[in-house]
Write a protein that holds these residues in place. Structure first.
Motif, PDB file in Angstrom:
ATOM      1  N   ASP A   1       0.800  -6.101  -9.165  1.00 29.49           N
ATOM      2  CA  ASP A   1      -0.591  -5.716  -9.463  1.00 29.49           C
ATOM      3  C   ASP A   1      -0.779  -4.206  -9.277  1.00 29.49           C
ATOM      4  N   ALA A   2      -0.162  -3.660  -8.236  1.00 27.01           N
ATOM      5  CA  ALA A   2      -0.290  -2.223  -7.976  1.00 27.01           C
ATOM      6  C   ALA A   2       0.396  -1.406  -9.078  1.00 27.01           C
TER       7      ALA A   2
ATOM      8  N   ASP B   1       0.831  -1.214   0.000  1.00 31.12           N
ATOM      9  CA  ASP B   1       0.000   0.000   0.000  1.00 31.12           C
ATOM     10  C   ASP B   1       0.863   1.261   0.000  1.00 31.12           C
ATOM     11  N   ARG B   2       1.973   1.229   0.726  1.00 30.24           N
ATOM     12  CA  ARG B   2       2.810   2.424   0.781  1.00 30.24           C
ATOM     13  C   ARG B   2       3.484   2.676  -0.581  1.00 30.24           C
TER      14      ARG B   2
ATOM     15  N   GLU C   1       7.157 -10.674 -12.125  1.00 33.83           N
ATOM     16  CA  GLU C   1       7.678 -10.233 -13.417  1.00 33.83           C
ATOM     17  C   GLU C   1       6.785 -10.699 -14.554  1.00 33.83           C
ATOM     18  N   LYS C   2       6.196 -11.861 -14.407  1.00 31.78           N
ATOM     19  CA  LYS C   2       5.266 -12.350 -15.423  1.00 31.78           C
ATOM     20  C   LYS C   2       4.030 -11.456 -15.488  1.00 31.78           C
ATOM     21  N   ILE C   3       3.520 -11.034 -14.324  1.00 34.10           N
ATOM     22  CA  ILE C   3       2.360 -10.123 -14.281  1.00 34.10           C
ATOM     23  C   ILE C   3       2.699  -8.817 -14.995  1.00 34.10           C
ATOM     24  N   LEU C   4       3.880  -8.273 -14.713  1.00 31.90           N
ATOM     25  CA  LEU C   4       4.294  -7.023 -15.339  1.00 31.90           C
ATOM     26  C   LEU C   4       4.503  -7.199 -16.842  1.00 31.90           C
TER      27      LEU C   4
END
Length: 699
Positions: free
Chosen positions: A393-394, A358-359, A420-423
């Motif tokens: 995700d963020a 969150d930060r 890294e796969k998500i990005l």
């Protein structure tokens, strides 16, 4: 040469030399095509009825529904096959067979015949001595590479077939996709320029990559690449072979400094090609150029949970053309209200080691809102309170709300794989080393600048070409093809200021010439056989009128002692340049085999080859390019009034570079040229000395 659509996406492929023999190239190509290609495959082998249960034909002339022929027969048969392709209307051919120009005189003769056949039938011919072509949308692997890439928007060309097989194997582990892959081989017909042009017009190619060992048509490549990059397709290349070949054989100062690497450096820069130093950079740049928008500014914000990596990122920015973003007051206030005590709210923004996702998310949102921020890199180290997948995700969510490019450096091993796969799925590159991320953002900013650069035509000056031609033709009257100060009028014909003076062949004429000039004079021996006059005492500076006659005799005597057989034209008596009020520069040219006239500008005088403070451009040189040449030399402050000196007239220097560019473009017979020194003062410029070499057959 027609479109390359049917080269990369043919309805059918004929494999000429198809076979089931173990370990053969013909077998590997057939197996690759049958494994995934959705078109027709026709094996051509007069000694087989079928190949892998596919009916074979005796000749390519019998192959129906075929648009591409892949040739893997012995070199002595290849040209017969090419003629059959032409007669059958098959326009696209990939010759995998080796044994041509790379294999000696007999092979070179076969390759010469190949070129003639290709020209007669207007064939799009790849190779020879290549591994073939790949197109992922159709599943076509018309190569003997064991690995077929995943589909993507990168198109890749390479002069090394082995490099392609290695890259495809590596890329499969990196989830890196390609659209087209082509092995250039000997480039008998088609070369890098043809593929750059095609992919520049291909809506499914987002980035063009190349591994290049040489460039055949340098000028045409520059023009094509400039157009492609200006229209939005980046080109990234590794150029191998950085040796300064040929420099030792050059006669002029320019030639001595201008090795082949200088020409490629200048040519690729003007072409708008982003150069990578190795494989890692090549694909780092490709990934970010494919996936991220270009930045509006070169200012970068760093968001990190670790002080050390933040400093590393800052250092990398200092080594690039990027700058640390100066966060505005509103951004700093928001960070101060949001971040805990101890956090660094200035750039780099350190959210501290105990930061949860969150930060990071809050800090990233705030810096992305800052109008000063051109791009952002998120640098994160694994901690017990930070989940890399949630952080990914963020970052993805933040990227969907902005046009600011984002890179990530998730400094972990397997713990970072899923993140890294998500990005990667949304085109956000992630690198273990934050410096690689900064280098990627640097390449992205470089491409943004290239797009803005556009094309600027060179200035066309009003010159006296016929007078220039008559001066160059003087070399026909002598054994030596060099001209020295006796060619000063060549510069005057192209509007370049020269000192007052004359070439004389007696002491009396020397005195008469000196008396027509105010003040002391400079006297130089004039001989095509003595290139470096000062080395033999062939130049005297500050000669008063009463010493001119004796100095004439001394110069002639020194020249005879140095070179008894030298052809001595006489002595030049010349107005003295005010070196105290000016700066000695050099403008020169060396004609490169690939790119043509390579224009040099730099610090001149007697130390030019020692200091090598010079920069280069391929002619013709535009005004903006000539201006950039002044900016690029280390001694630029000398021109602009360093240490209390008056600044020189930069406009005249820039114009002189352009006029020399026009001269050497107008006359391909000029092989090398030096104006050294070109004295630049606050009042203008003066070309004090000249030396050039002429190819008499080109006149």
């Amino acid at each position: 040469m027609g479109t390359l659509d049917t080269l990369f996406a043919p309805d059918g492929v004929a494999v000429v030399g198809a076979t089931e023999s173990e370990g053969s190239v013909g077998r590997a190509v057939m197996e690759n095509l049958l494994d995934g290609y959705d078109g027709i495959v026709v094996p051509v082998n007069p000694n087989a009825d079928t190949v892998f249960d596919v009916p074979a034909v005796d000749s390519v002339t019998d192959a129906e529904g075929v648009e591409l022929a892949v040739v893997v027969v012995p070199p002595t048969i290849v040209n017969t096959v090419l003629e059959e392709c032409g007669e059958s209307g098959i326009q696209d051919v990939a010759v995998i067979t080796a044994g041509f120009g790379e294999a000696g005189s007999e092979g070179a003769q076969l390759e010469s015949q190949m070129k003639a056949i290709a020209a007669e039938y207007d064939l799009n011919l790849v190779g020879p001595n290549c591994i073939g072509v790949i197109n992922t949308p159709t599943g076509m692997n018309a190569t003997f590479s064991p690995k077929f890439p995943i589909e993507g928007q990168i198109s890749f060309m390479s002069q090394s077939g082995a490099f392609i097989t290695a890259v495809l194997d590596w890329a499969s582990d990196q989830d890196l996709g390609f659209k087209d892959v082509v092995s250039l081989g000997n480039k008998a017909v088609m070369d890098e320029r043809d593929f750059v042009e095609y992919w520049g017009e291909d809506p499914d190619t987002d980035v063009v990559l190349g591994y290049l060992e040489d460039i055949e048509r340098g000028q045409e490549f520059i023009e094509t690449a400039q157009k492609v990059t200006s229209e939005g397709t980046p080109i990234v290349a590794v150029k191998s072979g950085r040796t300064e070949a040929g420099a030792s054989a050059a006669a002029s100062h320019t030639g001595a400094i201008a090795g082949s690497e200088r020409a490629y450096e200048a040519g690729l820069q003007q072409a708008g090609v982003i150069r990578a130093t190795g494989v890692q950079e090549l694909f780092d740049y490709a990934t970010i150029l494919e996936g991220q928008p270009t930045p509006d500014t070169n200012e970068v914000a760093i968001v990190t949970n670790a002080g050390g990596p933040g400093v590393m990122s800052t250092d990398a920015i200092g080594d690039s053309q990027l700058e640390m973003a100066d966060l505005n007051d509103d951004t700093v206030e928001r960070l101060e209200d949001t971040m805990p005590d101890g956090a660094n709210i200035y750039n780099p923004v350190d959210v501290l080691g105990d930061a949860p996702t969150d930060r990071f998310e809050d800090a990233l949102e705030i810096v992305l809102d800052d109008p000063n921020v051109g791009s952002v890199i998120v640098v994160a180290c694994p901690t017990a309170v930070l989940d890399f997948e949630r952080l990914a995700d963020a970052i993805v969510a933040a990227s969907e709300t902005t046009d600011v490019p984002i890179a990530a450096s998730l400094m972990g091993g397997h713990s970072a794989d899923a993140a890294e796969k998500i990005l990667g799925e949304v085109g956000i590159p992630s690198y273990f080393d934050p410096a690689r991320g900064i280098n990627g953002l640097d390449a992205l900013y470089e491409f943004a600048q290239l797009q803005e650069r556009g094309y600027e035509p060179p200035t066309e000056f009003d010159v006296d070409r016929e007078r220039a031609r008559s001066i160059l033709e003087r070399t026909r009257e002598r054994e030596n093809n060099s001209l020295g100060v006796e060619a000063m009028d060549l510069l005057e014909a192209y509007g370049i200021p020269i000192p007052e003076g004359a070439i004389v062949d007696s002491p009396g004429e020397a005195v008469e010439a000196a008396e027509s000039i105010d003040g002391d004079v400079v006297m130089k021996i004039v001989s095509p056989d003595i290139l470096h006059k000062s080395d033999i005492g062939g130049v005297e500076v500050g000669v008063p009128n009463d010493e001119v006659a004796d100095t004439y005799g001394d110069l002639i005597s020194r020249a005879r002692n140095y070179h008894p057989d030298a052809h001595i034209i006489g002595v030049q008596v010349q107005e003295m340049a005010d070196l105290d009020a000016g700066t000695e520069t050099i403008v020169g040219m060396n004609r490169d085999p690939q790119f043509g006239p390579l224009v040099m500008f730099g610090l001149g005088g007697i130390f030019v080859e020692v200091l090598e403070d010079a920069t280069f451009r391929v002619a013709p040189v535009s005004e903006s390019e000539a201006t950039s040449m002044l900016d690029e030399i280390d001694s630029a402050p000398l021109l602009r009034g360093a240490r209390g000196r008056d600044p020189v007239d930069e406009g005249d220097v820039i114009e002189t570079i352009q006029r020399i560019s026009q001269l050497v473009t107008d006359f391909p017979a000029i092989m090398e040229l030096d104006i050294n020194p070109l004295v630049a003062t606050p009042e203008g410029v003066s070309a004090v000395d000249i030396r050039l070499t002429v190819d008499q057959e080109e006149l």
